[in-house]
Motif scaffolding. Structure first.
Motif, PDB file in Angstrom:
ATOM      1  N   LYS A  50       2.361 -38.041  92.849  1.00 45.20           N
ATOM      2  CA  LYS A  50       1.424 -37.374  91.930  1.00 45.20           C
ATOM      3  C   LYS A  50       1.945 -37.428  90.495  1.00 45.20           C
ATOM      4  O   LYS A  50       1.173 -37.615  89.545  1.00 45.20           O
ATOM      5  CB  LYS A  50       1.193 -35.935  92.373  1.00 45.20           C
ATOM      6  N   ILE A  51       3.256 -37.276  90.332  1.00 43.28           N
ATOM      7  CA  ILE A  51       3.841 -37.369  88.987  1.00 43.28           C
ATOM      8  C   ILE A  51       3.672 -38.785  88.450  1.00 43.28           C
ATOM      9  O   ILE A  51       3.285 -38.982  87.286  1.00 43.28           O
ATOM     10  CB  ILE A  51       5.319 -36.963  89.002  1.00 43.28           C
ATOM     11  N   ALA A  52       3.938 -39.791  89.296  1.00 42.78           N
ATOM     12  CA  ALA A  52       3.801 -41.181  88.860  1.00 42.78           C
ATOM     13  C   ALA A  52       2.375 -41.479  88.417  1.00 42.78           C
ATOM     14  O   ALA A  52       2.147 -42.092  87.362  1.00 42.78           O
ATOM     15  CB  ALA A  52       4.212 -42.119  89.994  1.00 42.78           C
ATOM     16  N   GLU A  53       1.409 -41.064  89.203  1.00 42.28           N
ATOM     17  CA  GLU A  53       0.014 -41.325  88.865  1.00 42.28           C
ATOM     18  C   GLU A  53      -0.379 -40.616  87.568  1.00 42.28           C
ATOM     19  O   GLU A  53      -1.078 -41.186  86.720  1.00 42.28           O
ATOM     20  CB  GLU A  53      -0.891 -40.868  90.011  1.00 42.28           C
ATOM     21  N   ALA A  54       0.100 -39.395  87.379  1.00 39.57           N
ATOM     22  CA  ALA A  54      -0.262 -38.628  86.190  1.00 39.57           C
ATOM     23  C   ALA A  54       0.321 -39.241  84.922  1.00 39.57           C
ATOM     24  O   ALA A  54      -0.375 -39.371  83.902  1.00 39.57           O
ATOM     25  CB  ALA A  54       0.208 -37.177  86.336  1.00 39.57           C
ATOM     26  N   VAL A  55       1.591 -39.655  84.955  1.00 37.10           N
ATOM     27  CA  VAL A  55       2.209 -40.172  83.733  1.00 37.10           C
ATOM     28  C   VAL A  55       1.662 -41.550  83.380  1.00 37.10           C
ATOM     29  O   VAL A  55       1.578 -41.900  82.190  1.00 37.10           O
ATOM     30  CB  VAL A  55       3.747 -40.209  83.841  1.00 37.10           C
ATOM     31  N   LEU A  56       1.276 -42.336  84.374  1.00 32.32           N
ATOM     32  CA  LEU A  56       0.697 -43.647  84.077  1.00 32.32           C
ATOM     33  C   LEU A  56      -0.619 -43.502  83.318  1.00 32.32           C
ATOM     34  O   LEU A  56      -0.987 -44.397  82.540  1.00 32.32           O
ATOM     35  CB  LEU A  56       0.466 -44.427  85.368  1.00 32.32           C
ATOM     36  N   ALA A  57      -1.303 -42.398  83.520  1.00 29.14           N
ATOM     37  CA  ALA A  57      -2.590 -42.184  82.854  1.00 29.14           C
ATOM     38  C   ALA A  57      -2.428 -41.806  81.391  1.00 29.14           C
ATOM     39  O   ALA A  57      -3.398 -41.885  80.617  1.00 29.14           O
ATOM     40  CB  ALA A  57      -3.371 -41.095  83.585  1.00 29.14           C
ATOM     41  N   ASN A  58      -1.222 -41.431  80.970  1.00 27.51           N
ATOM     42  CA  ASN A  58      -0.986 -41.068  79.576  1.00 27.51           C
ATOM     43  C   ASN A  58      -0.744 -42.320  78.737  1.00 27.51           C
ATOM     44  O   ASN A  58      -0.306 -43.349  79.250  1.00 27.51           O
ATOM     45  CB  ASN A  58       0.232 -40.146  79.470  1.00 27.51           C
ATOM     46  N   PRO A  59      -1.007 -42.269  77.418  1.00 23.33           N
ATOM     47  CA  PRO A  59      -0.794 -43.448  76.565  1.00 23.33           C
ATOM     48  C   PRO A  59       0.669 -43.894  76.584  1.00 23.33           C
ATOM     49  O   PRO A  59       1.581 -43.073  76.466  1.00 23.33           O
ATOM     50  CB  PRO A  59      -1.194 -42.939  75.170  1.00 23.33           C
ATOM     51  N   HIS A  60       0.885 -45.199  76.756  1.00 20.11           N
ATOM     52  CA  HIS A  60       2.232 -45.754  76.697  1.00 20.11           C
ATOM     53  C   HIS A  60       2.136 -47.228  76.318  1.00 20.11           C
ATOM     54  O   HIS A  60       1.144 -47.896  76.610  1.00 20.11           O
ATOM     55  CB  HIS A  60       2.965 -45.587  78.027  1.00 20.11           C
ATOM     56  N   SER A  61       3.174 -47.719  75.654  1.00 24.16           N
ATOM     57  CA  SER A  61       3.161 -49.098  75.178  1.00 24.16           C
ATOM     58  C   SER A  61       3.644 -50.073  76.238  1.00 24.16           C
ATOM     59  O   SER A  61       3.231 -51.235  76.280  1.00 24.16           O
ATOM     60  CB  SER A  61       4.053 -49.220  73.935  1.00 24.16           C
ATOM     61  N   ALA A  62       4.574 -49.621  77.081  1.00 21.78           N
ATOM     62  CA  ALA A  62       5.185 -50.468  78.114  1.00 21.78           C
ATOM     63  C   ALA A  62       5.874 -49.559  79.102  1.00 21.78           C
ATOM     64  O   ALA A  62       6.015 -48.343  78.877  1.00 21.78           O
ATOM     65  CB  ALA A  62       6.175 -51.452  77.494  1.00 21.78           C
ATOM     66  N   LEU A  63       6.319 -50.137  80.205  1.00 24.02           N
ATOM     67  CA  LEU A  63       7.031 -49.398  81.239  1.00 24.02           C
ATOM     68  C   LEU A  63       8.480 -49.860  81.290  1.00 24.02           C
ATOM     69  O   LEU A  63       8.778 -51.006  80.966  1.00 24.02           O
ATOM     70  CB  LEU A  63       6.383 -49.630  82.609  1.00 24.02           C
ATOM     71  N   ALA A  64       9.363 -48.978  81.732  1.00 21.89           N
ATOM     72  CA  ALA A  64      10.765 -49.348  81.937  1.00 21.89           C
ATOM     73  C   ALA A  64      11.239 -48.747  83.248  1.00 21.89           C
ATOM     74  O   ALA A  64      10.918 -47.594  83.572  1.00 21.89           O
ATOM     75  CB  ALA A  64      11.640 -48.856  80.783  1.00 21.89           C
ATOM     76  N   VAL A  65      12.013 -49.530  84.001  1.00 15.15           N
ATOM     77  CA  VAL A  65      12.589 -49.047  85.270  1.00 15.15           C
ATOM     78  C   VAL A  65      14.040 -49.512  85.348  1.00 15.15           C
ATOM     79  O   VAL A  65      14.365 -50.631  84.955  1.00 15.15           O
ATOM     80  CB  VAL A  65      11.806 -49.552  86.498  1.00 15.15           C
ATOM     81  N   THR A  66      14.887 -48.642  85.846  1.00 16.14           N
ATOM     82  CA  THR A  66      16.301 -48.988  86.003  1.00 16.14           C
ATOM     83  C   THR A  66      16.724 -48.956  87.467  1.00 16.14           C
ATOM     84  O   THR A  66      17.916 -48.991  87.769  1.00 16.14           O
ATOM     85  CB  THR A  66      17.190 -48.034  85.185  1.00 16.14           C
ATOM     86  N   SER A  67      15.753 -48.903  88.372  1.00 18.31           N
ATOM     87  CA  SER A  67      16.052 -48.910  89.800  1.00 18.31           C
ATOM     88  C   SER A  67      14.858 -49.464  90.559  1.00 18.31           C
ATOM     89  O   SER A  67      13.699 -49.188  90.203  1.00 18.31           O
ATOM     90  CB  SER A  67      16.360 -47.500  90.303  1.00 18.31           C
ATOM     91  N   ALA A  68      15.148 -50.230  91.618  1.00 17.35           N
ATOM     92  CA  ALA A  68      14.072 -50.729  92.475  1.00 17.35           C
ATOM     93  C   ALA A  68      13.362 -49.596  93.185  1.00 17.35           C
ATOM     94  O   ALA A  68      12.210 -49.756  93.618  1.00 17.35           O
ATOM     95  CB  ALA A  68      14.630 -51.727  93.487  1.00 17.35           C
TER      96      ALA A  68
END
Length: 236
Positions: free
Chosen positions: A39-57
């Motif tokens: 639910k947190i992932a889905e909610a934050v993706l809906a907010n404005p952002h320029s790009a995504l970053a991940v440091t873990s698979a």
């Protein structure tokens, strides 16, 4: 060699297969289990952002679990800390992946060079606990970002008899350590037995991981020449 694998079960079995192919005996001792926050992932993706970053698979496993809800974001630029995470991003369907050198500090430098073109904050899809070095690098470079904790790694409780049997029956020759948290947990679990494991090799992904190892075992530390599983396994 008898090699202790401390990774979560989701990735430990693949590592175990690689060890067997190399002629070693893997001993699985997952120290954490992942708890996903969809639910947190889905909610934050809906907010404005320029790009995504991940440091873990693990972050990509969370995103993949969103299924069709992830489709609108698969064309976004995604910054992956290293090759393993980049491959997980490809498997999840992302098409515009920027690969880092395998460390959070290195990925922050790449993002900092692109940041002038950002029209919204970077969205860092993070876990807990985590190393601060990626975020410290972004702060130092003045990169605007939002960190969202979409998973957490929960320690697994083991009884003393199981720990002792795993490490000493017969004695382990090496342990693979991929993160600071796993290094900390392993040293805590193994503390009562370390004097009986004087020759145990601590095979670490990076200097950052190796810093956790007790001083009396520094002579047993080996650090991968490049921060990925291939680099760690090359130490065997």
């Amino acid at each position: 060699m008898r090699v202790v694998v401390t990774r979560p079960e989701s990735s430990a079995r693949r590592t175990a297969e690689r060890l067997q192919d190399l002629g070693h005996q893997p001993v699985l001792l997952p120290l954490t289990r992942a708890i996903h926050h969809l639910k947190i992932a889905e909610a934050v993706l809906a907010n404005p952002h320029s790009a995504l970053a991940v440091t873990s698979a693990e972050a990509l496993r969370v995103l993949s679990a969103l299924g069709e809800r992830l489709i609108p974001f698969l064309g976004r630029t995604l910054y992956a800390v290293g090759e393993t995470t980049a491959k997980a991003a490809e498997a999840a369907g992302f098409r515009n992946i920027r690969r880092g050198p395998g460390t959070g500090a290195g990925l922050a430098k790449i993002i900092a060079s692109d940041a002038p073109s950002f029209d919204a904050p970077l969205l860092y899809l993070a876990g807990r606990p985590r190393s601060p070095k990626f975020e410290d690098g972004l702060h130092a470079a003045g990169v605007p970002f939002v960190a969202a904790e979409i998973y957490e790694m929960e320690p697994i409780a083991y009884n003393e008899a199981l720990i002792r049997g795993t490490l000493l029956d017969p004695p382990a020759d090496a342990v693979l350590l991929y993160s600071r948290e796993n290094a900390r947990l392993f040293c805590d679990f193994a503390a009562p037995h370390l004097q009986e494991l004087a020759s145990l090799r601590f095979l670490c992904l990076s200097d950052n991981v190796a810093e956790i190892i007790p001083r009396e075992f520094h002579r047993n530390i080996k650090i991968a020449s490049h921060p990925d599983e291939d680099g760690v396994l090359a130490l065997l």
